[in-house]
Design a protein around this motif. Sequence first.
Motif, mmCIF file in Angstrom:
data_model
loop_
_atom_site.group_PDB
_atom_site.id
_atom_site.type_symbol
_atom_site.label_atom_id
_atom_site.label_comp_id
_atom_site.label_asym_id
_atom_site.label_seq_id
_atom_site.Cartn_x
_atom_site.Cartn_y
_atom_site.Cartn_z
ATOM 1 N N UNK A 1 0.834 -1.206 0.000
ATOM 2 C CA UNK A 1 0.000 0.000 0.000
ATOM 3 C C UNK A 1 0.867 1.253 0.000
ATOM 4 N N UNK A 2 0.656 2.117 -0.994
ATOM 5 C CA UNK A 2 1.399 3.374 -1.057
ATOM 6 C C UNK A 2 0.787 4.389 -0.094
ATOM 7 N N UNK A 3 1.660 5.222 0.476
ATOM 8 C CA UNK A 3 1.176 6.280 1.372
ATOM 9 C C UNK A 3 0.577 7.398 0.531
ATOM 10 N N UNK A 4 -0.626 7.822 0.879
ATOM 11 C CA UNK A 4 -1.272 8.921 0.167
ATOM 12 C C UNK A 4 -1.460 10.098 1.111
ATOM 13 N N UNK A 5 -1.101 11.278 0.626
ATOM 14 C CA UNK A 5 -1.244 12.480 1.441
ATOM 15 C C UNK A 5 0.093 13.121 1.722
ATOM 16 N N UNK A 6 0.055 14.091 2.603
ATOM 17 C CA UNK A 6 1.250 14.846 2.964
ATOM 18 C C UNK A 6 1.904 14.187 4.174
ATOM 19 N N UNK A 7 3.201 13.983 4.109
ATOM 20 C CA UNK A 7 3.905 13.278 5.184
ATOM 21 C C UNK A 7 5.017 14.174 5.740
ATOM 22 N N UNK A 8 4.889 14.648 6.983
ATOM 23 C CA UNK A 8 5.960 15.465 7.558
ATOM 24 C C UNK A 8 7.108 14.602 8.087
ATOM 25 N N UNK A 9 8.308 14.986 7.731
ATOM 26 C CA UNK A 9 9.518 14.351 8.239
ATOM 27 C C UNK A 9 10.274 15.418 9.017
ATOM 28 N N UNK A 10 10.594 15.146 10.271
ATOM 29 C CA UNK A 10 11.316 16.126 11.088
ATOM 30 C C UNK A 10 12.781 15.712 11.179
ATOM 31 N N UNK A 11 13.652 16.552 10.652
ATOM 32 C CA UNK A 11 15.087 16.302 10.734
ATOM 33 C C UNK A 11 15.624 16.984 11.990
ATOM 34 N N UNK A 12 16.289 16.204 12.834
ATOM 35 C CA UNK A 12 16.761 16.734 14.115
ATOM 36 C C UNK A 12 18.196 17.235 14.011
ATOM 37 N N UNK A 13 18.410 18.408 14.596
ATOM 38 C CA UNK A 13 19.735 19.040 14.621
ATOM 39 C C UNK A 13 20.138 19.284 16.066
ATOM 40 N N UNK A 14 21.455 19.216 16.314
ATOM 41 C CA UNK A 14 21.939 19.517 17.663
ATOM 42 C C UNK A 14 22.896 20.697 17.602
ATOM 43 N N UNK A 15 23.185 21.277 18.768
ATOM 44 C CA UNK A 15 24.017 22.479 18.826
ATOM 45 C C UNK A 15 25.339 22.186 19.514
ATOM 46 N N UNK A 16 26.455 22.101 18.755
ATOM 47 C CA UNK A 16 27.756 21.884 19.385
ATOM 48 C C UNK A 16 28.277 23.159 20.059
ATOM 49 N N UNK B 1 21.969 15.576 12.867
ATOM 50 C CA UNK B 1 22.294 14.529 13.837
ATOM 51 C C UNK B 1 22.094 13.119 13.294
ATOM 52 N N UNK B 2 21.743 12.984 12.004
ATOM 53 C CA UNK B 2 21.414 11.665 11.444
ATOM 54 C C UNK B 2 20.313 11.009 12.267
ATOM 55 N N UNK B 3 19.316 11.793 12.595
ATOM 56 C CA UNK B 3 18.185 11.333 13.407
ATOM 57 C C UNK B 3 16.940 12.028 12.884
ATOM 58 N N UNK B 4 15.920 11.221 12.572
ATOM 59 C CA UNK B 4 14.669 11.771 12.052
ATOM 60 C C UNK B 4 13.488 11.292 12.863
ATOM 61 N N UNK B 5 12.463 12.110 12.861
ATOM 62 C CA UNK B 5 11.217 11.722 13.514
ATOM 63 C C UNK B 5 10.101 11.828 12.488
ATOM 64 N N UNK B 6 9.454 10.677 12.236
ATOM 65 C CA UNK B 6 8.308 10.669 11.330
ATOM 66 C C UNK B 6 7.065 11.092 12.097
ATOM 67 N N UNK B 7 6.171 11.791 11.417
ATOM 68 C CA UNK B 7 4.965 12.294 12.076
ATOM 69 C C UNK B 7 3.743 11.518 11.589
ATOM 70 N N UNK B 8 2.874 11.182 12.523
ATOM 71 C CA UNK B 8 1.554 10.640 12.169
ATOM 72 C C UNK B 8 0.538 11.246 13.135
ATOM 73 N N UNK B 9 -0.721 11.154 12.779
ATOM 74 C CA UNK B 9 -1.775 11.815 13.548
ATOM 75 C C UNK B 9 -1.836 11.293 14.985
ATOM 76 N N UNK B 10 -1.904 12.230 15.923
ATOM 77 C CA UNK B 10 -2.000 11.966 17.367
ATOM 78 C C UNK B 10 -0.710 11.372 17.951
ATOM 79 N N UNK B 11 0.384 11.520 17.245
ATOM 80 C CA UNK B 11 1.679 11.065 17.757
ATOM 81 C C UNK B 11 2.175 12.034 18.832
#
Length: 493
Positions: free
Chosen positions: A372-387, A395-405
């Motif tokens: 099943x292909x994903x349909x709709x808009x999909x937010x991907x959050x790329x995480x950054x850190x502060x040296x 940071x090579x770390x991502x957080x995928x978003x879904x409803x009510x997460x």
Amino acid sequence: MAQTIKLTATDGTPVEFVDEVIGSGAMKDVYFSPDKSYVVGFFRTPQDANAKDRLQNIVGKYRDKIFGQIGGDYWENLFCWPTKLVEWNGKLGIVCPAYQKHFFFKDGMFKGKEKEGKWFASAKLRNKFLKPDQKGTWLTHYHMCLQIARAVRRLHAAGLAHSDLSYKNVLVDPESGRAAVIDCDGLVVPGKYPPDVVGTPDFIAPEVLQTRALKLGDPNKKLPSIQTDRHALAVLIYMYLLNRHPLRGGKVNDLDAAKDEELSMGAKALFVEHPTDKSNRPKIKNLAPSELPQGDVEKLPYTICGPYLKELFDRAFIDGLHDPMKRPTADEWENALVKTTDLMQPCQNPNCEAHWFVFDNSTKPKCPFCGTEYHGQLPVLNLYYSPAKGKFLPENYRLMVYDKQSLYMWHVNRFITPNERTKPEDKKPVGDFHFHNGKWILINRRLPDMWDVTEQPKCQIKVGEYVELTDGRKILLSGEDGGRLIVVQLVNN
């Protein structure tokens, strides 16, 4: 009616059990306490002074090392650890807590039986015998693997090796995502207590099989250790996520079955998904229908587990298969599993058996299990850190978003990790994501220092307020040391 036997443990405390064997393993006969809150297992053969000393240490100082520290109660759910030592009719016995209720099948053909890991690691057993609601989801399998990795990490940190880590010695509950390591009475203390067993087939490290014929005391003989536990842990994780064995493929190394087994799992062990040597790929025509689709490495390759686990599987089954020092540690597995669960997306097909899949960083994500292909808009959050103040790096770390997460403190601050040391306050959600009126939003629930820094002047997002997740938006979650910045990337389908 069976009588109740009353004994005094070596620590001076009373122990009772009903004189009726409820189960027998390779080495012990097991009896219930009258209230079934604990069991007593007696070794059928006499234990020598060294074995007795080891068991005394396992219920004593090693137990205290893990359970007697701050946060020690966390481990009660991840181990079934011996608590006392007893003697009866010349036999040595150990007292262990009874397994928790969720580790028993509550219905179906296996009602009342233990949820031994093999039922959930083998495609054949899963597909032939388990009901859909007994299988859990792909996400709950990740949670199970995370708990196993965490338990093994704690053992190794205490300088102990399990020595027989396998699906026989791990109880799992895919419905809730829980797991517990059992049979801890055979622990190995390197240099002090040698192992009782070499392990369980499927999980014995190649170097142990390769040197099994050598005599005890031979410097070249390899015995179970922390390094061999790491091999077994990698096999367990691979099997729980992909329901096939990483080394059992189509290659025949000897026409004699016993010799072939020894070579295929030992000296000539080869990863079934080795990228350049494909000689051990499973032959689909030789697989039973119940072994599919999981047995087809082309249809469901290990890369569906995401980039963090792919890297560790490569190190475990390519680089470290015959070089134990290169194997990933339990700590590395734990971290990779945490980061991978943040890449999970719910499948939009309500009938998908897996229910979840790992986002593969493509512009057209689809569930590998049902297609099943994903349909709709999909937010991907790329995480950054502060040296350094005012400077942010990826940071090579991502957080995928879904409803009510939910958003948690371990997403907000890189110095907070979800494990046994996480403070109760940090386990509470600090924000949540919603698809609202055709837009993705993040509501700030508890973060006092959250800012939209996309443009100048920056704009504070106060507690109770929300910010829309638009492509390129930059949100500073915290200005504290370790605080992260997230950069929003929208995938449109």
